[in-house]
Design a protein around this motif. Structure first.
Motif, PDB file in Angstrom:
ATOM      1  N   LEU A 398       0.867  -1.173   0.000  1.00 24.65           N
ATOM      2  CA  LEU A 398       0.000   0.000   0.000  1.00 24.65           C
ATOM      3  C   LEU A 398       0.901   1.218   0.000  1.00 24.65           C
ATOM      4  O   LEU A 398       1.877   1.279   0.769  1.00 24.65           O
ATOM      5  N   GLY A 399       0.638   2.182  -0.874  1.00 18.57           N
ATOM      6  CA  GLY A 399       1.545   3.315  -0.987  1.00 18.57           C
ATOM      7  C   GLY A 399       0.846   4.651  -1.118  1.00 18.57           C
ATOM      8  O   GLY A 399      -0.350   4.723  -1.422  1.00 18.57           O
ATOM      9  N   LEU A 400       1.630   5.694  -0.911  1.00 22.74           N
ATOM     10  CA  LEU A 400       1.128   7.067  -0.932  1.00 22.74           C
ATOM     11  C   LEU A 400       2.289   7.981  -1.278  1.00 22.74           C
ATOM     12  O   LEU A 400       3.417   7.763  -0.826  1.00 22.74           O
ATOM     13  N   THR A 401       2.024   9.013  -2.088  1.00 26.15           N
ATOM     14  CA  THR A 401       3.074   9.979  -2.367  1.00 26.15           C
ATOM     15  C   THR A 401       3.508  10.647  -1.062  1.00 26.15           C
ATOM     16  O   THR A 401       2.678  10.985  -0.214  1.00 26.15           O
ATOM     17  N   ALA A 402       4.804  10.834  -0.913  1.00 29.00           N
ATOM     18  CA  ALA A 402       5.341  11.339   0.353  1.00 29.00           C
ATOM     19  C   ALA A 402       4.774  12.707   0.720  1.00 29.00           C
ATOM     20  O   ALA A 402       4.591  13.020   1.895  1.00 29.00           O
ATOM     21  N   ALA A 403       4.479  13.530  -0.286  1.00 30.62           N
ATOM     22  CA  ALA A 403       3.968  14.873  -0.020  1.00 30.62           C
ATOM     23  C   ALA A 403       2.635  14.849   0.711  1.00 30.62           C
ATOM     24  O   ALA A 403       2.265  15.835   1.363  1.00 30.62           O
ATOM     25  N   MET A 404       1.888  13.746   0.634  1.00 28.07           N
ATOM     26  CA  MET A 404       0.572  13.659   1.258  1.00 28.07           C
ATOM     27  C   MET A 404       0.555  12.714   2.444  1.00 28.07           C
ATOM     28  O   MET A 404      -0.505  12.386   2.973  1.00 28.07           O
ATOM     29  N   ALA A 405       1.724  12.241   2.875  1.00 23.78           N
ATOM     30  CA  ALA A 405       1.795  11.201   3.897  1.00 23.78           C
ATOM     31  C   ALA A 405       2.028  11.729   5.303  1.00 23.78           C
ATOM     32  O   ALA A 405       2.183  10.936   6.234  1.00 23.78           O
ATOM     33  N   GLY A 406       2.023  13.045   5.463  1.00 22.39           N
ATOM     34  CA  GLY A 406       2.366  13.611   6.766  1.00 22.39           C
ATOM     35  C   GLY A 406       1.473  13.167   7.907  1.00 22.39           C
ATOM     36  O   GLY A 406       1.914  13.076   9.056  1.00 22.39           O
ATOM     37  N   GLN A 407       0.188  12.877   7.644  1.00 25.77           N
ATOM     38  CA  GLN A 407      -0.726  12.524   8.728  1.00 25.77           C
ATOM     39  C   GLN A 407      -0.750  11.038   9.041  1.00 25.77           C
ATOM     40  O   GLN A 407      -1.481  10.609   9.925  1.00 25.77           O
ATOM     41  N   LEU A 408       0.064  10.237   8.346  1.00 27.53           N
ATOM     42  CA  LEU A 408       0.067   8.800   8.598  1.00 27.53           C
ATOM     43  C   LEU A 408       0.666   8.479   9.969  1.00 27.53           C
ATOM     44  O   LEU A 408       1.782   8.903  10.284  1.00 27.53           O
ATOM     45  N   ALA A 409      -0.047   7.700  10.756  1.00 22.10           N
ATOM     46  CA  ALA A 409       0.466   7.286  12.061  1.00 22.10           C
ATOM     47  C   ALA A 409       1.737   6.463  11.909  1.00 22.10           C
ATOM     48  O   ALA A 409       2.617   6.488  12.771  1.00 22.10           O
ATOM     49  N   ALA A 410       1.871   5.741  10.799  1.00 23.53           N
ATOM     50  CA  ALA A 410       2.999   4.837  10.588  1.00 23.53           C
ATOM     51  C   ALA A 410       4.338   5.554  10.504  1.00 23.53           C
ATOM     52  O   ALA A 410       5.386   4.950  10.759  1.00 23.53           O
ATOM     53  N   ILE A 411       4.352   6.847  10.124  1.00 24.35           N
ATOM     54  CA  ILE A 411       5.631   7.573  10.005  1.00 24.35           C
ATOM     55  C   ILE A 411       5.658   8.791  10.924  1.00 24.35           C
ATOM     56  O   ILE A 411       6.369   9.750  10.647  1.00 24.35           O
ATOM     57  N   ARG A 412       4.867   8.748  11.971  1.00 23.59           N
ATOM     58  CA  ARG A 412       4.811   9.886  12.887  1.00 23.59           C
ATOM     59  C   ARG A 412       6.209  10.223  13.393  1.00 23.59           C
ATOM     60  O   ARG A 412       6.968   9.344  13.819  1.00 23.59           O
ATOM     61  N   GLY A 413       6.594  11.499  13.332  1.00 23.96           N
ATOM     62  CA  GLY A 413       7.910  11.936  13.775  1.00 23.96           C
ATOM     63  C   GLY A 413       8.958  11.910  12.677  1.00 23.96           C
ATOM     64  O   GLY A 413      10.091  12.351  12.905  1.00 23.96           O
ATOM     65  N   GLN A 414       8.620  11.421  11.487  1.00 21.65           N
ATOM     66  CA  GLN A 414       9.560  11.393  10.372  1.00 21.65           C
ATOM     67  C   GLN A 414       9.154  12.423   9.321  1.00 21.65           C
ATOM     68  O   GLN A 414       7.984  12.778   9.209  1.00 21.65           O
ATOM     69  N   ASP A 415      10.136  12.880   8.560  1.00 21.02           N
ATOM     70  CA  ASP A 415       9.872  13.795   7.446  1.00 21.02           C
ATOM     71  C   ASP A 415      10.026  13.014   6.149  1.00 21.02           C
ATOM     72  O   ASP A 415      11.153  12.763   5.699  1.00 21.02           O
ATOM     73  N   PRO A 416       8.919  12.609   5.527  1.00 17.59           N
ATOM     74  CA  PRO A 416       9.037  11.776   4.323  1.00 17.59           C
ATOM     75  C   PRO A 416       9.603  12.508   3.119  1.00 17.59           C
ATOM     76  O   PRO A 416      10.022  11.870   2.148  1.00 17.59           O
ATOM     77  N   MET A 417       9.618  13.846   3.175  1.00 21.66           N
ATOM     78  CA  MET A 417      10.075  14.612   2.024  1.00 21.66           C
ATOM     79  C   MET A 417      11.576  14.872   2.019  1.00 21.66           C
ATOM     80  O   MET A 417      12.174  15.071   0.967  1.00 21.66           O
ATOM     81  N   SER A 418      12.199  14.881   3.184  1.00 16.10           N
ATOM     82  CA  SER A 418      13.628  15.209   3.210  1.00 16.10           C
ATOM     83  C   SER A 418      14.460  14.216   4.017  1.00 16.10           C
ATOM     84  O   SER A 418      15.687  14.305   4.004  1.00 16.10           O
ATOM     85  N   GLY A 419      13.821  13.287   4.709  1.00 19.62           N
ATOM     86  CA  GLY A 419      14.563  12.318   5.493  1.00 19.62           C
ATOM     87  C   GLY A 419      15.164  11.230   4.631  1.00 19.62           C
ATOM     88  O   GLY A 419      15.050  11.235   3.405  1.00 19.62           O
ATOM     89  N   PRO A 420      15.834  10.266   5.265  1.00 16.74           N
ATOM     90  CA  PRO A 420      16.433   9.153   4.514  1.00 16.74           C
ATOM     91  C   PRO A 420      15.381   8.389   3.722  1.00 16.74           C
ATOM     92  O   PRO A 420      14.239   8.244   4.155  1.00 16.74           O
ATOM     93  N   ALA A 421      15.772   7.906   2.554  1.00 22.11           N
ATOM     94  CA  ALA A 421      14.851   7.156   1.696  1.00 22.11           C
ATOM     95  C   ALA A 421      15.626   6.090   0.934  1.00 22.11           C
ATOM     96  O   ALA A 421      16.793   6.280   0.600  1.00 22.11           O
ATOM     97  N   THR A 422      14.985   4.981   0.666  1.00 19.00           N
ATOM     98  CA  THR A 422      15.592   3.887  -0.092  1.00 19.00           C
ATOM     99  C   THR A 422      15.472   4.172  -1.589  1.00 19.00           C
ATOM    100  O   THR A 422      14.366   4.349  -2.096  1.00 19.00           O
ATOM    101  N   PRO A 423      16.599   4.227  -2.316  1.00 20.37           N
ATOM    102  CA  PRO A 423      16.514   4.461  -3.761  1.00 20.37           C
ATOM    103  C   PRO A 423      16.069   3.194  -4.480  1.00 20.37           C
ATOM    104  O   PRO A 423      16.705   2.142  -4.367  1.00 20.37           O
ATOM    105  N   ILE A 424      14.962   3.267  -5.207  1.00 17.91           N
ATOM    106  CA  ILE A 424      14.472   2.136  -5.978  1.00 17.91           C
ATOM    107  C   ILE A 424      14.142   2.608  -7.384  1.00 17.91           C
ATOM    108  O   ILE A 424      14.297   3.793  -7.704  1.00 17.91           O
TER     109      ILE A 424
END
Length: 465
Positions: A398-424
């Motif tokens: 299940l996926g979501l663009t990082a720009a819209m993922a800020g309210q997800l409980a699963a990544i609370r406390g993380q910055d999906p837009m500028s934090g570490p990310a796996t290159p795929i």
């Protein structure tokens, strides 16, 4: 009144031409200026709720056409096609694409149909005619509706309210309704009686027979599907006829999909489900328990939350086996950049999910073009098993663009837009990421560079590397 706005200039232009009107004449009928109508038709202004009301009153217009009839399935679907390496050197940006869809919707639709046919034939003989692919036809129709069928959702929501009033136990309420209204009893049978079936409708005995191997969420869902086939037949038939497949297999697949959609909407009624999603930060574990559903049922429902004026987050879904083959793709209202990948990238954590149990595996990934996504992957077994003990094993991503993922409980406390990310990447054939240690094939459309005195991380260095 809803204040939702929709960009749909091609639909308004088509409506005007069907009625033989000039822009000035149509603007006069809608009480707007010709210049404003021109901007709407060029997708530079939205169709507001007030204008939508005037369109409906003046032209007997079906408002669902605004979101269900975009050429080529809409901008997101067209971006997916243009992501093919064949078009890499053209660098068609979002603005240029939107101008194309606005200026030549017929041409865009023709391109989409030709691309889909050629893509479907790519795996066969070069000179052989493309065989019809009913699954592709069904998927395209689902995509055309943004995987949201408002009539089905509304009918299912109303039925779900009736069932809640009848009984607190949904399984019991479904079974009682099938018994009273449709003269169907429910019978759970041992695996040696139903060795290769999970559900069977025996009209002679007036029984809906369920395999004992079905777990509780699957049993509830089976009853809800049967109720959909009995009580939503008219709505389902109307949608199937409107698709005009011209292929009986595709039509049957689509009917089955719609029955399952209706069943999910009974189990997870739209408004109540969306409130729960927003209140919990889309906490998947809580939502599973609250609605008594499997992870796959929950993930599938999350891709359908596209009701005008009450939209949820635009999730996408991919179902993958251990070999990386994708057996289900649902983009919903999402930008399908990742879900439309040719194959699953081996650098993705989706394959790690097969060896994990419990909570979904959460990952932030970045594509070669810089697009970021948050993925939540959970391994699941196909309902039931054979007498030999075999059962299908899949990973649901299940996926979501990082720009819209800020309210997800699963990544609370993380910055999906500028934090570490796996290159795929989108599969080796489409991926232009250089120096990838997992690359198995060179990208299509790029010339290879062979250096006799050098050896890199990958044996496939290519032009543009």
């Amino acid at each position: 009144m809803s204040t939702a706005k929709v960009i749909a200039g091609h639909v308004v232009r088509r409506l005007r031409r069907q009625n033989g009107l000039s822009q000035a004449a149509m603007a006069d009928m809608l009480d707007i200026s010709p210049s404003y109508l021109n901007l709407i038709e060029r997708n530079q202004r939205p169709v507001s709720a007030a204008l939508l009301v005037r369109l409906v009153e003046t032209f007997d217009f079906d408002p669902r056409a605004l979101t269900s009839d975009a050429p080529g399935g809409g901008a997101a679907a067209m971006r997916r096609r243009l992501a093919d390496p064949l078009f890499a050197d053209l660098e068609i940006d979002r603005t240029e694409l939107e101008e194309w869809l606005a200026a030549a919707p017929g041409g865009a639709e023709a391109f989409a149909r030709a691309f889909d046919r050629l893509a479907g034939a790519a795996g066969g003989m070069a000179d052989a005619p493309a065989a019809p692919d009913p699954t592709m036809a069904v998927r395209r129709e689902i995509e055309r509706w943004r995987n949201h069928f408002p009539d089905l959702d509304a009918a299912a929501e109303s039925l779900a309210d009736e069932l809640r009033l009848a009984a607190g136990d949904l399984y019991g309420a479904l079974a009682e309704r099938l018994r009273v209204r449709h003269a169907l009893s429910i019978r759970v049978l041992p695996i040696d009686i139903l060795p290769d079936r999970l559900v069977r409708l025996d009209l002679h005995a007036r029984q809906l027979q369920l395999s004992e191997m079905l777990e509780a969420p699957a049993r509830v869902f089976a009853l809800a599907v049967q109720l959909a086939q009995s009580e939503a037949r008219g709505e389902i038939e109307a949608l199937a006829r409107g698709a005009a497949f011209g292929d009986r297999i595709a039509e049957r697949l689509f009917r089955r999909y719609l029955a399952q959609y209706f069943a999910a909407a009974i189990v997870m009624p739209y408004a109540r489900f969306l409130r729960a999603c927003e209140a919990t930060g889309y906490d998947l574990a809580i939502l599973q328990r609250r609605f008594g559903v499997s992870f796959e049922q929950l993930a599938h429902r999350l891709t359908t939350l596209n009701r005008v004026g009450a939209r949820g987050l635009p999730f996408f879904l991919s179902r993958v086996d251990r070999a990386g083959q994708v057996s289900k793709r649902l983009a919903g209202a999402a930008d399908p950049g990742l879900v439309e990948a040719e194959g699953m990238c081996p650098l993705s954590s989706v394959f790690l999910a097969f060896d994990r149990s419990g909570e979904p595996l959460v990952e932030i990934v970045v594509m070669p073009d810089g697009a970021r996504f948050v993925t939540l992957t959970h391994a699941t077994s196909r309902a039931g098993r054979t007498l030999s003990g075999d059962s299908g094993r899949f990973a649901i991503m299940l996926g979501l663009t990082a720009a819209m993922a800020g309210q997800l409980a699963a990544i609370r406390g993380q910055d999906p837009m500028s934090g570490p990310a796996t290159p795929i990447g989108p599969g080796c054939r489409r991926c232009l990421r250089s120096e990838c240690p997992q690359r198995s094939h060179p990208p299509v459309g790029r010339a290879l560079l062979i250096h006799e005195r050098e050896r890199g991380v990958t044996p496939f260095n290519f032009v543009g590397d």
